[in-house]
Every structure is written in structure tokens, then in C-alpha cells.
Design a protein around this motif. Structure first.
Motif, PDB file in Angstrom:
ATOM      1  N   ASP A  63       0.822  -1.205   0.000  1.00 49.72           N
ATOM      2  CA  ASP A  63       0.000   0.000   0.000  1.00 49.72           C
ATOM      3  C   ASP A  63       0.864   1.265   0.000  1.00 49.72           C
ATOM      4  N   THR A  64       0.206   2.402  -0.208  1.00 53.00           N
ATOM      5  CA  THR A  64       0.916   3.701  -0.237  1.00 53.00           C
ATOM      6  C   THR A  64       0.303   4.662   0.768  1.00 53.00           C
ATOM      7  N   ASP A  68       6.069   2.773   4.292  1.00 53.04           N
ATOM      8  CA  ASP A  68       6.877   2.451   3.117  1.00 53.04           C
ATOM      9  C   ASP A  68       6.849   0.933   2.974  1.00 53.04           C
ATOM     10  N   THR A  91      -0.217  -2.720 -10.911  1.00 59.03           N
ATOM     11  CA  THR A  91      -0.130  -1.366 -10.364  1.00 59.03           C
ATOM     12  C   THR A  91      -1.525  -0.838 -10.064  1.00 59.03           C
ATOM     13  N   THR A  92      -1.665  -0.121  -8.957  1.00 56.16           N
ATOM     14  CA  THR A  92      -2.955   0.438  -8.564  1.00 56.16           C
ATOM     15  C   THR A  92      -2.999   1.929  -8.900  1.00 56.16           C
ATOM     16  N   SER A 105      -3.513   4.360  -7.057  1.00 55.26           N
ATOM     17  CA  SER A 105      -2.913   5.191  -5.997  1.00 55.26           C
ATOM     18  C   SER A 105      -1.402   5.047  -5.929  1.00 55.26           C
ATOM     19  N   GLY A 106      -0.815   4.214  -6.790  1.00 58.06           N
ATOM     20  CA  GLY A 106       0.633   4.031  -6.791  1.00 58.06           C
ATOM     21  C   GLY A 106       1.100   2.791  -6.062  1.00 58.06           C
ATOM     22  N   GLY A 107       0.171   2.002  -5.536  1.00 55.72           N
ATOM     23  CA  GLY A 107       0.543   0.768  -4.865  1.00 55.72           C
ATOM     24  C   GLY A 107       0.850  -0.340  -5.856  1.00 55.72           C
ATOM     25  N   ARG A 108       1.235  -1.480  -5.310  1.00 58.91           N
ATOM     26  CA  ARG A 108       1.566  -2.626  -6.154  1.00 58.91           C
ATOM     27  C   ARG A 108       1.028  -3.907  -5.537  1.00 58.91           C
ATOM     28  N   TYR A 152      -6.417  -0.079 -13.105  1.00 58.75           N
ATOM     29  CA  TYR A 152      -5.349  -0.979 -12.675  1.00 58.75           C
ATOM     30  C   TYR A 152      -4.582  -1.459 -13.909  1.00 58.75           C
ATOM     31  N   ASP A 172       2.964  -3.821 -14.352  1.00 56.28           N
ATOM     32  CA  ASP A 172       4.311  -3.308 -14.570  1.00 56.28           C
ATOM     33  C   ASP A 172       4.833  -3.817 -15.911  1.00 56.28           C
TER      34      ASP A 172
END
Length: 289
Positions: A101-102, A107, A130-131, A133-136, A180, A183
Motif C-alpha cells: 500500500d501507499t 513504506d 499497479t494500482t 494510488s501508486g501501490g503494487r 489498474y 508493470d
């Protein structure tokens, strides 16, 4: 329905069917990332342990399938769906999702690297989603005889685990926050095996031995009963359903139904709920071919 929504719904179905071709069982999701179909039991009084035995749609991840005809029927029942969820813990991949999560002040990637250094494992090259919100989301595969439970922040802040009874938002899904994706260079990969050291961290401590298992079910039958016995509050029904599905898929469901029921009751699951879950597994096992 607006043209944009129709396009999103068409794309979601196409992505879902493509995922199913790779052996991933899917369900339609709304823009909120929740299952698009509401429970048919929502207006019924009391708890509703039914996991699809009623024959209707709306049981969340228990509706998940790799059958194209069933998937089309699910999406036809939810024309507003703009995404799809991928059920974890099911064959052939027994998918485990590591959600980095972000959230502010965390972190998650660094926390995962620290865990890897401390416990001597390496995250293999695998599918990375990739989400918006920048999460993975890291996709890993687990052993067929291990049930990985869902958890939130148990490994470290910002690291959530999607296991049996959970689902991951599939790449190509459109939500209120965006789309979504995957990568670069990972979309063609199969989920890599979960490192054994990481797998050990994902499993809860074992419970004491429980009821006996009939002869003739083999080591697999004993293992399924033990997985139910290992369940803690919040995962008892999920583990029972998973184990019962595996038992019926392996032709030992009839012999193992009573021991699984005893094991579930031993962990504190009410007997009527346990019986309904086993009945649902018997029915649903046929949808996961």
C-alpha cells in the motif's frame, strides 16, 4: 447506460475472460472495487452462511469461476461492472496477493525488503499489478495443500495479504480512482512460487490435534482436516470452505465431510453454519474445473 460505462463494462468482461483462460477464477466488480452483485440474502434476518448453495449469484468470491459461460452470465447480471476480481487460493495457481500500500507514513516496499533480509528470502520475478494510488500487488503461487489466510498489516504496516477467500482487483479494471495496470514486462509471467520463508510468515500458528480422520483418505485428507483445525476467528468459514472444495475435487468429499464438520465445530464454528459451508463447497466445486 452511458457510452463510456458500456465500453468499460465490455473491456472488463474481455479482461476477465482473458484471465480465466490463464486459470484464474473471476467475478465482476463495481467501480468501488466491491463485488458488483449484491447478496440475494441481504434482506433475510440473521446470518446467511450460504456460499452459493441457493443457486443464485451474489455470493462474492464464492461466485468466482473460470467457465466462460458462467462468467458471461455473471457480467450479464451486473452490466454496471467496470472491473473484475481474481479469487485467491484456488487451483491451479493457488494465488497469494502481496498488497504493498501507499498510505501516508508507511513504506511497504521497504518493509518487505527488510523482511526479506531478516528472513533470508528473495521475491522472485512475477506478475506485478499497479494500482491507481501508486501501490503494487505482487502475485505469488502457493502450494496446493496450504491455506494462506487474508491479513492486513500483520507482516508490517502497509502490507496486506490476499489469500483463500479473498480477491485481487484484476489489471484492466476501472475504478473511481483510475485503472489498474501491470508493470512493464510482467504481464506475460505466471505467478511465481512463494518463497518458503515468506510462506511460513503468512501462516498462523498451528492448533492442537483434533478429531480423527477416516482411513483411506490418505495424507491429503489428514492435511485438509488439520488446515481447518488451524483456523482462527475470522478465517474459520473460509478455511472450511477451501478444504471442503479440495476434498470434493479429489473425490474424498463424502468420506471427509464428517471430519471436516467436527474440525470446524472444534474451532468454534456453529454446526449449522459449518454444514451449510460444506454443502456449498460440494456444489461450488463443480464450477472450478
Amino acid at each position: 447506460m452511458a457510452t463510456t460505462d458500456r465500453k468499460a463494462a465490455t473491456l472488463a468482461l474481455a479482461h476477465a475472460l482473458s484471465a480465466a483462460e490463464r486459470g484464474l477464477a473471476v467475478i465482476p466488480l463495481s467501480r468501488t472495487k466491491l463485488p458488483a452483485l449484491r447478496s440475494p440474502h441481504r434482506d433475510e434476518p440473521g446470518p446467511a452462511p450460504c456460499h452459493g448453495a441457493c443457486g443464485r449469484f451474489g455470493h462474492g468470491v464464492y461466485d468466482a469461476s473460470t467457465d466462460p459461460a458462467r462468467i458471461r452470465a455473471l457480467f450479464a447480471a451486473a452490466p454496471w461492472a467496470t472491473g473484475y476480481g481474481i479469487a485467491c487460493g484456488l487451483p491451479p495457481h493457488h494465488l497469494i496477493g502481496v498488497d504493498l500500500d501507499t498510505k501516508p507514513g508507511t513504506d511497504a516496499p521497504a518493509a518487505l525488503r527488510a523482511l526479506a533480509l531478516r528472513h533470508l528470502f528473495t521475491i522472485p520475478e512475477t506478475v506485478v499489478v499497479t494500482t491507481p494510488s501508486g501501490g503494487r500487488h505482487l502475485w505469488l503461487s502457493g502450494p496446493s495443500d496450504v491455506v494462506v489466510p487474508n491479513s492486513a498489516g500483520r507482516l508490517a504496516p502497509g502490507i496486506d495479504i490476499r489469500g483463500a477467500g479473498g480477491y485481487l482487483v484484476g489489471p484492466g479494471s476501472r475504478t473511481v480512482h483510475g485503472v489498474y495496470g501491470t508493470d512493464p514486462g510482467t504481464a506475460h509471467l505466471a505467478p511465481a512460487p512463494c518463497p518458503p520463508a515468506l510462506l511460513r510468515l503468512l501462516l498462523p500458528p498451528a492448533r492442537p490435534p483434533g478429531p480423527p480422520v477416516p482411513e483411506g483418505t490418505g495424507r491429503h485428507g489428514h492435511g485438509l482436516v488439520q488446515f481447518v483445525l488451524d483456523a482462527h476467528a475470522g478465517q474459520r468459514n473460509t478455511r472450511l470452505f477451501w478444504a471442503a472444495c479440495r476434498a470434493y475435487e479429489n473425490g474424498i468429499g463424502a468420506a471427509l465431510a464428517a471430519p471436516l464438520l467436527d474440525a470446524a465445530v472444534h474451532t468454534g464454528l456453529p454446526e449449522p453454519e459449518a454444514r451449510a459451508t460444506i454443502a456449498s463447497a460440494e456444489r461450488m466445486a463443480g464450477h472450478r474445473e
